[in-house]
Scaffold this motif. Sequence first.
Motif, PDB file in Angstrom:
ATOM      1  N   GLY A  14      64.606  60.942  58.696  1.00 35.56           N
ATOM      2  CA  GLY A  14      64.601  62.396  58.787  1.00 35.56           C
ATOM      3  C   GLY A  14      64.198  62.877  60.168  1.00 35.56           C
ATOM      4  O   GLY A  14      64.810  63.801  60.729  1.00 35.56           O
ATOM      5  N   SER A  15      63.176  62.244  60.748  1.00 45.85           N
ATOM      6  CA  SER A  15      62.754  62.607  62.101  1.00 45.85           C
ATOM      7  C   SER A  15      63.831  62.264  63.123  1.00 45.85           C
ATOM      8  O   SER A  15      64.103  63.043  64.053  1.00 45.85           O
ATOM      9  CB  SER A  15      61.455  61.872  62.455  1.00 45.85           C
ATOM     10  OG  SER A  15      60.433  62.171  61.524  1.00 45.85           O
ATOM     11  N   ALA A  16      64.472  61.094  62.950  1.00 43.02           N
ATOM     12  CA  ALA A  16      65.540  60.705  63.870  1.00 43.02           C
ATOM     13  C   ALA A  16      66.716  61.669  63.786  1.00 43.02           C
ATOM     14  O   ALA A  16      67.300  62.054  64.809  1.00 43.02           O
ATOM     15  CB  ALA A  16      66.002  59.280  63.567  1.00 43.02           C
ATOM     16  N   ALA A  17      67.075  62.088  62.558  1.00 41.25           N
ATOM     17  CA  ALA A  17      68.183  63.029  62.396  1.00 41.25           C
ATOM     18  C   ALA A  17      67.858  64.377  63.022  1.00 41.25           C
ATOM     19  O   ALA A  17      68.704  64.983  63.698  1.00 41.25           O
ATOM     20  CB  ALA A  17      68.512  63.194  60.908  1.00 41.25           C
ATOM     21  N   ALA A  18      66.618  64.866  62.822  1.00 42.32           N
ATOM     22  CA  ALA A  18      66.228  66.142  63.424  1.00 42.32           C
ATOM     23  C   ALA A  18      66.264  66.067  64.945  1.00 42.32           C
ATOM     24  O   ALA A  18      66.726  66.997  65.623  1.00 42.32           O
ATOM     25  CB  ALA A  18      64.831  66.534  62.943  1.00 42.32           C
ATOM     26  N   TYR A 237      74.092  62.464  60.527  1.00 40.34           N
ATOM     27  CA  TYR A 237      73.245  62.012  61.628  1.00 40.34           C
ATOM     28  C   TYR A 237      72.414  60.789  61.232  1.00 40.34           C
ATOM     29  O   TYR A 237      72.086  59.961  62.099  1.00 40.34           O
ATOM     30  CB  TYR A 237      72.345  63.150  62.095  1.00 40.34           C
ATOM     31  CG  TYR A 237      73.086  64.148  62.939  1.00 40.34           C
ATOM     32  CD1 TYR A 237      73.232  63.965  64.306  1.00 40.34           C
ATOM     33  CD2 TYR A 237      73.684  65.276  62.363  1.00 40.34           C
ATOM     34  CE1 TYR A 237      73.937  64.865  65.081  1.00 40.34           C
ATOM     35  CE2 TYR A 237      74.390  66.180  63.135  1.00 40.34           C
ATOM     36  CZ  TYR A 237      74.516  65.969  64.494  1.00 40.34           C
ATOM     37  OH  TYR A 237      75.223  66.856  65.262  1.00 40.34           O
ATOM     38  N   ILE A 238      72.089  60.654  59.964  1.00 37.09           N
ATOM     39  CA  ILE A 238      71.429  59.429  59.506  1.00 37.09           C
ATOM     40  C   ILE A 238      72.358  58.236  59.678  1.00 37.09           C
ATOM     41  O   ILE A 238      71.942  57.147  60.110  1.00 37.09           O
ATOM     42  CB  ILE A 238      70.985  59.584  58.041  1.00 37.09           C
ATOM     43  CG1 ILE A 238      69.809  60.554  57.949  1.00 37.09           C
ATOM     44  CG2 ILE A 238      70.588  58.237  57.447  1.00 37.09           C
ATOM     45  CD1 ILE A 238      69.383  60.857  56.522  1.00 37.09           C
ATOM     46  N   ALA A 239      73.641  58.417  59.365  1.00 36.12           N
ATOM     47  CA  ALA A 239      74.616  57.342  59.533  1.00 36.12           C
ATOM     48  C   ALA A 239      74.826  57.020  61.010  1.00 36.12           C
ATOM     49  O   ALA A 239      75.030  55.848  61.368  1.00 36.12           O
ATOM     50  CB  ALA A 239      75.936  57.733  58.871  1.00 36.12           C
ATOM     51  N   ILE A 240      74.792  58.026  61.873  1.00 39.19           N
ATOM     52  CA  ILE A 240      74.935  57.781  63.314  1.00 39.19           C
ATOM     53  C   ILE A 240      73.805  56.894  63.811  1.00 39.19           C
ATOM     54  O   ILE A 240      74.026  55.895  64.524  1.00 39.19           O
ATOM     55  CB  ILE A 240      74.959  59.116  64.078  1.00 39.19           C
ATOM     56  CG1 ILE A 240      76.261  59.865  63.810  1.00 39.19           C
ATOM     57  CG2 ILE A 240      74.788  58.886  65.580  1.00 39.19           C
ATOM     58  CD1 ILE A 240      76.290  61.263  64.386  1.00 39.19           C
ATOM     59  N   PHE A 241      72.575  57.228  63.444  1.00 45.79           N
ATOM     60  CA  PHE A 241      71.425  56.426  63.869  1.00 45.79           C
ATOM     61  C   PHE A 241      71.511  55.012  63.296  1.00 45.79           C
ATOM     62  O   PHE A 241      71.203  54.033  63.987  1.00 45.79           O
ATOM     63  CB  PHE A 241      70.136  57.106  63.438  1.00 45.79           C
ATOM     64  CG  PHE A 241      68.889  56.411  63.919  1.00 45.79           C
ATOM     65  CD1 PHE A 241      68.566  56.395  65.260  1.00 45.79           C
ATOM     66  CD2 PHE A 241      68.043  55.779  63.024  1.00 45.79           C
ATOM     67  CE1 PHE A 241      67.420  55.757  65.709  1.00 45.79           C
ATOM     68  CE2 PHE A 241      66.898  55.139  63.459  1.00 45.79           C
ATOM     69  CZ  PHE A 241      66.579  55.127  64.810  1.00 45.79           C
ATOM     70  N   ALA A 242      71.948  54.890  62.041  1.00 45.61           N
ATOM     71  CA  ALA A 242      72.059  53.568  61.426  1.00 45.61           C
ATOM     72  C   ALA A 242      73.134  52.727  62.110  1.00 45.61           C
ATOM     73  O   ALA A 242      72.928  51.530  62.355  1.00 45.61           O
ATOM     74  CB  ALA A 242      72.375  53.714  59.935  1.00 45.61           C
ATOM     75  N   MET A 243      74.274  53.321  62.433  1.00 51.47           N
ATOM     76  CA  MET A 243      75.335  52.569  63.101  1.00 51.47           C
ATOM     77  C   MET A 243      74.905  52.136  64.493  1.00 51.47           C
ATOM     78  O   MET A 243      75.187  51.005  64.918  1.00 51.47           O
ATOM     79  CB  MET A 243      76.603  53.426  63.172  1.00 51.47           C
ATOM     80  CG  MET A 243      77.797  52.713  63.791  1.00 51.47           C
ATOM     81  SD  MET A 243      78.380  51.292  62.824  1.00 51.47           S
ATOM     82  CE  MET A 243      79.329  52.128  61.533  1.00 51.47           C
ATOM     83  N   CYS A 244      74.219  53.002  65.216  1.00 52.43           N
ATOM     84  CA  CYS A 244      73.723  52.626  66.538  1.00 52.43           C
ATOM     85  C   CYS A 244      72.652  51.549  66.429  1.00 52.43           C
ATOM     86  O   CYS A 244      72.570  50.649  67.286  1.00 52.43           O
ATOM     87  CB  CYS A 244      73.178  53.855  67.260  1.00 52.43           C
ATOM     88  SG  CYS A 244      74.431  55.092  67.672  1.00 52.43           S
ATOM     89  N   LEU A 245      71.838  51.608  65.394  1.00 49.45           N
ATOM     90  CA  LEU A 245      70.840  50.569  65.160  1.00 49.45           C
ATOM     91  C   LEU A 245      71.513  49.235  64.859  1.00 49.45           C
ATOM     92  O   LEU A 245      71.110  48.187  65.382  1.00 49.45           O
ATOM     93  CB  LEU A 245      69.932  50.986  64.005  1.00 49.45           C
ATOM     94  CG  LEU A 245      68.699  50.131  63.732  1.00 49.45           C
ATOM     95  CD1 LEU A 245      67.731  50.206  64.896  1.00 49.45           C
ATOM     96  CD2 LEU A 245      68.013  50.596  62.456  1.00 49.45           C
ATOM     97  N   ALA A 288      64.727  51.048  68.314  1.00 52.06           N
ATOM     98  CA  ALA A 288      64.998  52.460  68.053  1.00 52.06           C
ATOM     99  C   ALA A 288      65.430  53.175  69.332  1.00 52.06           C
ATOM    100  O   ALA A 288      66.311  54.046  69.305  1.00 52.06           O
ATOM    101  CB  ALA A 288      63.764  53.127  67.458  1.00 52.06           C
ATOM    102  N   THR A 289      64.841  52.816  70.458  1.00 56.59           N
ATOM    103  CA  THR A 289      65.237  53.399  71.744  1.00 56.59           C
ATOM    104  C   THR A 289      66.679  53.040  72.080  1.00 56.59           C
ATOM    105  O   THR A 289      67.450  53.881  72.560  1.00 56.59           O
ATOM    106  CB  THR A 289      64.292  52.917  72.855  1.00 56.59           C
ATOM    107  OG1 THR A 289      62.950  53.282  72.528  1.00 56.59           O
ATOM    108  CG2 THR A 289      64.669  53.524  74.187  1.00 56.59           C
ATOM    109  N   LYS A 290      67.051  51.802  71.841  1.00 51.85           N
ATOM    110  CA  LYS A 290      68.437  51.395  72.069  1.00 51.85           C
ATOM    111  C   LYS A 290      69.388  52.178  71.171  1.00 51.85           C
ATOM    112  O   LYS A 290      70.471  52.603  71.606  1.00 51.85           O
ATOM    113  CB  LYS A 290      68.597  49.895  71.813  1.00 51.85           C
ATOM    114  CG  LYS A 290      67.861  49.006  72.797  1.00 51.85           C
ATOM    115  CD  LYS A 290      68.040  47.538  72.438  1.00 51.85           C
ATOM    116  CE  LYS A 290      67.286  46.634  73.406  1.00 51.85           C
ATOM    117  NZ  LYS A 290      67.432  45.200  73.059  1.00 51.85           N
TER     118      LYS A 290
END
Length: 350
Positions: A14-18, A237-245, A288-290
């Motif tokens: 949630g914080s990453a998406a925000a 945006y949760i999926a974006i962060f997960a795919m980048c992870l 997470a930074t990557k």
Amino acid sequence: MAVLSCLGLLVLVGSAAAFLIWAERKIAGRIQDRYGPTRVGGRFGWLQSVADGIKILGKEDIIPASGDRLLFRLAPYLAFVAAFSWYIALPFSDRLVVARTDIAALFVVAVAGLEVYAILLGGYASGGKWSLIGGMRETVQVISYEIPLTLGAIIPVVLTGSMDLVAVGEAQKGGFWNWYIFHNPFAFLGFWVFVTAAAASLNRAPFDLPEAESELVSGYMTEYSGFRWAAFMLSEYIAIFAMCLLTAVLFLGAWHMPLPIFEWFGWKSGNSYLHYWMSHIFEAAIVATKALFGAMVLMWARWSLPRLRIDQVMIVCLKYCLPLGALAFIGCLLWQTLFPGGIFSAVINF
């Protein structure tokens, strides 16, 4: 522990998406020669996402008279669950993972395709032409790009000899020259095929045909409002962060730094309980930074590249990504047979 893990992941994603929503608006503003959010939350508009979320929760929840009420309600929550399920097997370090399995790579790739059902349901249940066309475009696009996406994801699995994502990450320790993106030329090619297919699977420009504002208003989300619209947007945006992870774990050294400074000085060899967990939290911050950097690159591409037509989207998949992904996969198999140590080992031996 399972409940605590889920709560911790909810807070994290949630914080990453925000943050990503705020970052996209700031990046879009800078690219378009304006400031973006500046008023709410201080000089940089940090609380703009929070303010928008509060405003959205107060919006009226409307269901079209011609729509399917059950499926209309179900679709956004299914999208959120599908996006959140990625994090069950995605590792943040060799210890910080909810469920470490021997088939983690297969699980994540399989779960990645579930969100298309929610989008198709939302488009169909809305009872409108724009929404239905957006859902159909999403189905065609995601199903087509799943093949090159899987071909790209298989390459680190082949190089490691395991579908365990923790093992894939640990195999890349020792410096950036051990990262799989630099392992051999075919792995480098497979990385770019994977990134292209990932952008298409996430509906990011130039592949954002399912929600093309100039043609379909908002595509499959046209009839949604209030909390259900927010669930769709948050899941994106949760999926974006997960795919980048996932990209960072597969190709970019996972939780390892470009230079193994801490390994050289034995920073991880401490025996105290606090030192042990601090080292893993630091590794989670690295990966997470990557992932956040990869998300920024996707945002830069969105506001810099023009949108493709649907026929061009399919041409990119069938004529370019698919054959190049197959070439990268076969080439990695041959390279792994001849030079299992990677490109630097091949150069030294030559």
